[in-house]
Design a protein around this motif. Sequence first.
Motif, mmCIF file in Angstrom:
data_model
loop_
_atom_site.group_PDB
_atom_site.id
_atom_site.type_symbol
_atom_site.label_atom_id
_atom_site.label_comp_id
_atom_site.label_asym_id
_atom_site.label_seq_id
_atom_site.Cartn_x
_atom_site.Cartn_y
_atom_site.Cartn_z
ATOM 1 N N SER A 252 -3.127 12.056 -4.938
ATOM 2 C CA SER A 252 -4.282 12.433 -4.130
ATOM 3 C C SER A 252 -4.238 13.925 -3.829
ATOM 4 O O SER A 252 -3.285 14.629 -4.165
ATOM 5 C CB SER A 252 -4.304 11.634 -2.825
ATOM 6 N N PRO A 275 -8.645 11.189 -5.247
ATOM 7 C CA PRO A 275 -9.205 10.984 -3.909
ATOM 8 C C PRO A 275 -8.742 12.105 -2.985
ATOM 9 O O PRO A 275 -7.600 12.578 -3.085
ATOM 10 C CB PRO A 275 -8.625 9.633 -3.483
ATOM 11 N N LEU A 277 -7.948 13.142 0.826
ATOM 12 C CA LEU A 277 -7.618 12.469 2.079
ATOM 13 C C LEU A 277 -7.390 13.481 3.197
ATOM 14 O O LEU A 277 -7.013 14.638 2.945
ATOM 15 C CB LEU A 277 -6.347 11.619 1.908
ATOM 16 N N ILE A 283 -10.325 8.570 3.569
ATOM 17 C CA ILE A 283 -11.082 9.205 2.496
ATOM 18 C C ILE A 283 -12.122 10.166 3.068
ATOM 19 O O ILE A 283 -12.942 9.782 3.905
ATOM 20 C CB ILE A 283 -11.802 8.140 1.641
ATOM 21 N N THR A 336 -16.748 3.483 -1.238
ATOM 22 C CA THR A 336 -15.432 2.839 -1.157
ATOM 23 C C THR A 336 -15.609 1.326 -1.091
ATOM 24 O O THR A 336 -16.714 0.820 -0.929
ATOM 25 C CB THR A 336 -14.648 3.321 0.071
ATOM 26 N N PRO A 359 -12.424 4.182 -4.595
ATOM 27 C CA PRO A 359 -11.282 4.180 -3.673
ATOM 28 C C PRO A 359 -11.293 2.915 -2.813
ATOM 29 O O PRO A 359 -12.347 2.441 -2.387
ATOM 30 C CB PRO A 359 -11.512 5.436 -2.818
ATOM 31 N N VAL A 361 -9.910 0.960 0.679
ATOM 32 C CA VAL A 361 -9.416 1.253 2.021
ATOM 33 C C VAL A 361 -9.073 -0.062 2.725
ATOM 34 O O VAL A 361 -9.570 -1.133 2.360
ATOM 35 C CB VAL A 361 -10.460 2.039 2.849
ATOM 36 N N PHE A 367 -6.847 4.934 3.146
ATOM 37 C CA PHE A 367 -6.769 4.807 1.694
ATOM 38 C C PHE A 367 -5.500 4.066 1.280
ATOM 39 O O PHE A 367 -4.406 4.369 1.746
ATOM 40 C CB PHE A 367 -6.781 6.209 1.069
#
Length: 390
Positions: A252, A275, A277, A283, A336, A359, A361, A367
């Motif tokens: 990430s 992704p 973060l 995210i 997501t 992504p 979660v 994440f």
Amino acid sequence: MRAFFESWLPSPTTANRREQFRAAFGALCGILLTAIVSQLLLRSTHAAAFLVAPIGASSVLLFALPASPLAQPWSVIGGNVISGLAGVACVRWFGDSLPLPVLAGLACGSAIAAMFFMRCLHPPGGAVALTTVIGGPAVHAAGFEFVLLTVLADSILLVLMAITYNNLTGRSYPHQQQNPHANPHATKDAVPTVRLGFKPEDLDAVLQQHNQVLDISRDDLESLFMQTEQRAYQRRFGIIRCADIMSRDIISAEFGTPLEDAWSEMRAHRVAALPVLNRARRIIGIVTQTDFLEHGGLDDYRSILQQLQGFLRKSGVTHTEKAEVVGQIMTHHPTTAQVDTPIVDLVPLMADSGFHHIPIVDEEQRFVGIVTQSDLVAALYESRFAEAAT
């Protein structure tokens, strides 16, 4: 006897108590504010001069059925006003020569025909037309002024209230008609999910054969069919969730990750997206190879290497308009999915909307992994293979 009476009742509504309260309270607020503002604008203390009864019927559609084609702004405003004009015209032209019942029927029939022609069918419009006939001497004397002042003002005000209230309470209004099968690549090919199963033209043929006005838009009806097919697929093949197939050891980036570092990570791990973060591992965006290409201005393949090197290289100055970190080129608020989301729900997103990475979660929106198109294809293949083996 009980079965006889129950056969006359419509099916129970699918709206829960919260939605029912939302609609009822919205109508209360809408009519109240419409009446107050209309009274101030028209400067009258007599209710019949600033508020027409059919507006109450309009409020049912606007607040309880905001997605209905019969409840859209043009349907409400155009339907009420055009019906009122049709009713007044009938009174002016035939009021002295026709009995009241015949005149009432003529006004309502003319209003429906006019609404069909103007594409603003709105059931309370029939009540507006009838009001112009049986409203008494005051309404007859006002005539077109009654429609172009009172009816128009009430309709506009109620629509404005509906726009405000519905959007504040989570209902999109005016209802946006979306093509669920629009190709994200702007080509004429149908999106993958409709190349098998029922097709849009199948629905069009059935609707034409049905030959009745439906209180739901064609696009919404098609979307409901697609969601029903997905649920049937889940029941047939079992429920595989995102947590079962997602990749967990994910590279990430952070908002301030230099572009050169992010690009190097993507190249080293052979991935097409990272992704992005925050420190709580939530995210905030996603950066893909496409983002690098678009922001790098890489539209000439002959000089792509030189342009990419220049784009990734730091400028060396404190203030610059050139993008230098991931946060400046990432896609904000990416789509997501939850860890317990069935993978069948991801099919339209990846097949039709063009997403390559979703992504994942947890319940705290942190994440935990990512599902790629390759993950999804492999999982669907395995479920299909397992079903064939049994």
